[in-house]
Write a protein that holds these residues in place. Structure first.
Motif, PDB file in Angstrom:
ATOM      1  N   TYR A   1       0.750  -1.233  -0.081  1.00 38.36           N
ATOM      2  CA  TYR A   1       0.050   0.055  -0.094  1.00 38.36           C
ATOM      3  C   TYR A   1       0.603   1.237  -0.227  1.00 38.36           C
ATOM      4  CZ  TYR A   1      -4.081  -2.995   0.847  1.00 38.36           C
ATOM      5  OH  TYR A   1      -4.893  -3.889   0.624  1.00 38.36           O
TER       6      TYR A   1
ATOM      7  N   TYR B   1       2.628   1.270  -3.644  1.00 35.57           N
ATOM      8  CA  TYR B   1       1.680   1.766  -4.848  1.00 35.57           C
ATOM      9  C   TYR B   1       1.359   3.355  -4.339  1.00 35.57           C
ATOM     10  CZ  TYR B   1       0.816  -3.288  -5.520  1.00 35.57           C
ATOM     11  OH  TYR B   1       0.780  -4.486  -5.780  1.00 35.57           O
TER      12      TYR B   1
ATOM     13  N   LYS C   1       1.958   5.893  -7.508  1.00 38.91           N
ATOM     14  CA  LYS C   1       1.082   6.742  -7.804  1.00 38.91           C
ATOM     15  C   LYS C   1       1.723   8.288  -8.051  1.00 38.91           C
ATOM     16  CE  LYS C   1      -3.687   7.855  -7.013  1.00 38.91           C
ATOM     17  NZ  LYS C   1      -4.920   7.805  -5.950  1.00 38.91           N
TER      18      LYS C   1
ATOM     19  N   ASP D   1       2.170  -9.609  -8.158  1.00 40.00           N
ATOM     20  CA  ASP D   1       1.468  -8.804  -6.696  1.00 40.00           C
ATOM     21  C   ASP D   1      -0.192  -9.246  -6.742  1.00 40.00           C
ATOM     22  OD1 ASP D   1       3.824  -7.796  -6.502  1.00 40.00           O
ATOM     23  OD2 ASP D   1       3.019  -5.514  -6.579  1.00 40.00           O
TER      24      ASP D   1
ATOM     25  N   THR E   1      -3.152  -8.915  -4.732  1.00 37.59           N
ATOM     26  CA  THR E   1      -3.429  -8.191  -3.705  1.00 37.59           C
ATOM     27  C   THR E   1      -4.897  -8.282  -3.067  1.00 37.59           C
ATOM     28  OG1 THR E   1      -4.190  -6.451  -5.472  1.00 37.59           O
ATOM     29  CG2 THR E   1      -1.935  -6.038  -4.216  1.00 37.59           C
TER      30      THR E   1
ATOM     31  N   ALA F   1      -2.598  -7.377  -9.210  1.00 33.84           N
ATOM     32  CA  ALA F   1      -2.422  -5.915  -9.217  1.00 33.84           C
ATOM     33  C   ALA F   1      -1.449  -5.410 -10.365  1.00 33.84           C
ATOM     34  CB  ALA F   1      -2.054  -5.384  -7.847  1.00 33.84           C
ATOM     35  N   ARG F   2      -0.223  -5.835 -10.374  1.00 32.85           N
ATOM     36  CA  ARG F   2       0.585  -5.074 -11.345  1.00 32.85           C
ATOM     37  C   ARG F   2       0.423  -5.774 -12.719  1.00 32.85           C
ATOM     38  NH1 ARG F   2       4.592  -2.192  -9.485  1.00 32.85           N
ATOM     39  NH2 ARG F   2       5.007  -2.084  -7.386  1.00 32.85           N
TER      40      ARG F   2
ATOM     41  N   ARG G   1      -4.756  -0.406 -11.016  1.00 32.78           N
ATOM     42  CA  ARG G   1      -4.174  -1.242  -9.673  1.00 32.78           C
ATOM     43  C   ARG G   1      -5.331  -1.606  -8.771  1.00 32.78           C
ATOM     44  NH1 ARG G   1       1.177  -0.683  -8.462  1.00 32.78           N
ATOM     45  NH2 ARG G   1       1.234  -0.711 -10.723  1.00 32.78           N
TER      46      ARG G   1
ATOM     47  N   MET H   1      -7.272  -3.589  -6.034  1.00 30.97           N
ATOM     48  CA  MET H   1      -6.881  -4.146  -4.703  1.00 30.97           C
ATOM     49  C   MET H   1      -7.686  -4.977  -4.033  1.00 30.97           C
ATOM     50  SD  MET H   1      -4.248  -2.265  -4.606  1.00 30.97           S
ATOM     51  CE  MET H   1      -3.305  -2.299  -2.661  1.00 30.97           C
ATOM     52  N   ASN H   2      -8.225  -4.916  -2.744  1.00 30.54           N
ATOM     53  CA  ASN H   2      -9.025  -6.024  -2.201  1.00 30.54           C
ATOM     54  C   ASN H   2     -10.610  -6.036  -2.931  1.00 30.54           C
ATOM     55  OD1 ASN H   2      -8.016  -6.939   0.419  1.00 30.54           O
ATOM     56  ND2 ASN H   2      -7.680  -4.941   0.965  1.00 30.54           N
TER      57      ASN H   2
ATOM     58  N   TYR I   1      -6.879   1.786  -6.846  1.00 34.51           N
ATOM     59  CA  TYR I   1      -5.864   2.537  -6.168  1.00 34.51           C
ATOM     60  C   TYR I   1      -5.349   3.540  -6.889  1.00 34.51           C
ATOM     61  CZ  TYR I   1      -2.798   2.579  -1.687  1.00 34.51           C
ATOM     62  OH  TYR I   1      -2.354   2.935  -0.763  1.00 34.51           O
ATOM     63  N   PHE I   2      -5.122   3.486  -8.105  1.00 38.68           N
ATOM     64  CA  PHE I   2      -4.489   4.512  -9.098  1.00 38.68           C
ATOM     65  C   PHE I   2      -5.595   5.315  -9.552  1.00 38.68           C
ATOM     66  CE2 PHE I   2       0.091   2.621 -10.013  1.00 38.68           C
ATOM     67  CZ  PHE I   2       0.205   2.424  -8.608  1.00 38.68           C
TER      68      PHE I   2
ATOM     69  N   ASP J   1      -8.665   5.911  -8.795  1.00 38.97           N
ATOM     70  CA  ASP J   1      -9.595   6.352  -7.611  1.00 38.97           C
ATOM     71  C   ASP J   1     -11.129   6.424  -7.904  1.00 38.97           C
ATOM     72  OD1 ASP J   1      -7.362   7.375  -6.185  1.00 38.97           O
ATOM     73  OD2 ASP J   1      -7.199   9.367  -7.134  1.00 38.97           O
TER      74      ASP J   1
ATOM     75  N   ASN K   1      -9.288   8.915  -2.783  1.00 38.34           N
ATOM     76  CA  ASN K   1      -7.834   9.044  -2.911  1.00 38.34           C
ATOM     77  C   ASN K   1      -7.305   7.807  -2.383  1.00 38.34           C
ATOM     78  OD1 ASN K   1      -5.326   9.995  -2.845  1.00 38.34           O
ATOM     79  ND2 ASN K   1      -5.494  11.443  -1.437  1.00 38.34           N
ATOM     80  N   SER K   2      -7.081   6.845  -3.582  1.00 39.81           N
ATOM     81  CA  SER K   2      -6.456   5.520  -3.352  1.00 39.81           C
ATOM     82  C   SER K   2      -7.314   4.562  -2.513  1.00 39.81           C
ATOM     83  CB  SER K   2      -5.026   5.557  -2.773  1.00 39.81           C
ATOM     84  OG  SER K   2      -4.146   6.323  -3.787  1.00 39.81           O
TER      85      SER K   2
ATOM     86  N   ALA L   1      -8.841   1.206  -1.408  1.00 38.77           N
ATOM     87  CA  ALA L   1      -8.259  -0.186  -1.469  1.00 38.77           C
ATOM     88  C   ALA L   1      -9.224  -1.203  -0.831  1.00 38.77           C
ATOM     89  CB  ALA L   1      -7.189  -0.103  -0.592  1.00 38.77           C
TER      90      ALA L   1
ATOM     91  N   TYR M   1      -5.834   6.491   1.141  1.00 43.74           N
ATOM     92  CA  TYR M   1      -5.050   7.999   1.375  1.00 43.74           C
ATOM     93  C   TYR M   1      -5.848   9.214   1.856  1.00 43.74           C
ATOM     94  CZ  TYR M   1      -0.449   6.781   0.064  1.00 43.74           C
ATOM     95  OH  TYR M   1       0.878   6.319   0.313  1.00 43.74           O
TER      96      TYR M   1
ATOM     97  N   THR N   1      -7.621  -0.022   4.999  1.00 45.25           N
ATOM     98  CA  THR N   1      -7.165  -0.740   3.787  1.00 45.25           C
ATOM     99  C   THR N   1      -8.493  -1.590   3.451  1.00 45.25           C
ATOM    100  OG1 THR N   1      -6.213  -2.285   5.160  1.00 45.25           O
ATOM    101  CG2 THR N   1      -4.732  -0.766   4.102  1.00 45.25           C
TER     102      THR N   1
END
Lengths: 96, 309
Positions: A35, A38, A42, B51, B53, B67-68, B92, B94-95, B108-109, B111, B133-134, B136, B152, B183
């Motif tokens: 986290y 990333y 970003k 990755d 995630t 993820a990647r 990206r 995530m969960n 995550y990227f 938003d 903001n990101s 997850a 974030y 998260t």
């Protein structure tokens, strides 16, 4: 003839050096998990000229490659990492 | 002499109370789970990951956020690759979570929270009127509205399917109701929800009215990490099992921890990696109690069953 050859060689070398990319290796405190990585990735992706980012969580090392002509400054990076929630420690620059 | 005795008794009592609050007297209420299957390796081919995630399951399939590789991969319950999707939409992922026959993928990227049908059709991207903001983690109510762990943004947001904000729980800090890079979030079938409060190394529980109920993880749930039972070291994923138990990915301790719905420790299990890095980053639970985990360092998906008594 020899002079021309050396002149050409020098030109090629200089041009090569002039268009070389730069790698910045930065030490960062507080990297704990993907986290974090990333989050930094970003933010760095939003910096113009950044072409490659590699983050080693275990070593707390962030490696960034930028295209020719792009400079990353320490204050700029300090702010970027601070905004991302981490502490910037140091930066080394290397032409590649 | 009686004074000395009183002081000794008081010291022992206070120490016991402190140790109890720290989880030192915790023991496994249940046997740990046993790994019964694992698959995957690093790469970008079907069945490979770069990755993993996030993870979610239906009755027949396992969904993985790769993820990647910016995609979702789907497998049957024996680890056989079935399909992948999302590469045109995801950056990206995530969960993951599944509800209402939908797969919810926080990006995550980008938003947003992407919404797919179970067969992989892209349906929509939910943006918040006050931008994420990101994000997850996301968990959906029956009406399709979402609780989002906005990492974030340091908040949990309840948004409608149109992105209108219905409620916000926010604020960076260690006190009750505050967050430190949340998260993931999981809605309880009993009402209310749980937040994986990532860097506060704890879980926070809220009731159906959105009021704070309790927090747990380390001494008093105040951002003190550690390896003991019931403690955490970076919480990265949370889900609720069929019996209402809470499963938490305790990333830096390479384990999943299981608690009652009230936060009483039950058991833990997980793998350490032979490589640098941590393992258990995401968790999902089947209707029959089977636990599925994403192992980050090894690029594995793992299946766990309760040990037979």
């Amino acid at each position: 003839m020899k002079k021309i050859f050396y002149a050409l060689l020098l030109s090629v070398t200089l041009i090569g050096a002039a268009i070389a990319d730069t790698r910045y290796s930065m030490r960062v405190d507080g990297l704990a998990c993907p986290y974090c990585a990333y989050g930094i990735e970003k933010k760095l992706n939003q910096v113009e000229g950044v072409t490659d980012i590699d983050i080693d969580l275990n070593k707390g090392l962030v490696s960034v490659i930028v295209t020719e002509g792009v400079e990353l400054s320490e204050p700029e990076m300090e702010k970027l990492f601070d905004d991302a929630g981490f502490t910037f420690r140091s930066m080394e620059k290397e032409t590649i | 002499m009686p004074m000395r005795k009183t002081i000794t008794v008081a010291t022992v009592a206070i120490s016991a109370l402190l140790l109890q609050s720290c989880g030192a007297f915790n023991w496994n209420q249940e046997a740990p789970y046993t790994q019964v299957m694992a698959w995957g390796e690093k790469g970008d081919q079907p069945g490979q990951f770069n990755d993993p995630t996030g993870i979610a399951v239906t009755a027949t399939e396992v969904f993985v956020a790769d993820a990647r590789n910016s995609r979702i991969q789907v497998f049957d319950k024996n680890g056989n690759f079935r399909r992948s999707f999302g590469q045109d939409q995801l950056e990206r992922p995530m969960n993951l979570s599944i509800a209402n026959e939908r797969l919810y993928v926080p990006d995550y990227f980008k938003d947003v929270v992407h919404v797919f049908s179970i067969d992989g059709r892209y349906l929509t991207a939910i943006e918040s009127e006050d931008p994420f903001n990101s994000p997850a983690g996301a968990s959906a109510f029956a009406d399709g509205s979402l609780l989002v762990a906005d990492t974030y943004g340091q908040r949990v947001v309840h948004v409608s399917t149109e992105g209108e904000i219905r409620n916000i729980w926010s604020g960076k800090g260690i006190w009750s109701g505050e967050f430190n890079y949340p998260t993931d979030v999981a809605i309880s079938p009993k009402g209310g929800f749980y937040v994986a409060d990532g860097y506060n190394d704890r879980v926070q529980q809220f009731n159906a009215n959105g009021e704070y109920v309790r927090k747990w993880g380390g001494p008093f749930g105040l951002n003190i990490y550690g390896p003991f039972k019931g403690w955490f070291a970076t919480v990265t994923s949370i889900t609720v099992g069929p019996e209402g138990n809470v499963f938490v990915a305790d990333f830096y301790n390479d384990r999943i921890q299981k608690f009652t719905s009230d936060g009483i420790y039950l058991t833990s299990f997980g793998n350490s990696s032979g490589k640098p890095g941590q393992t258990e980053i995401a968790v999902a639970v089947d209707g029959d109690g089977t636990v599925w985990t994403a192992n980050f360092a090894d690029n594995h998906i793992e299946k766990w069953r309760p040990k037979k008594k």
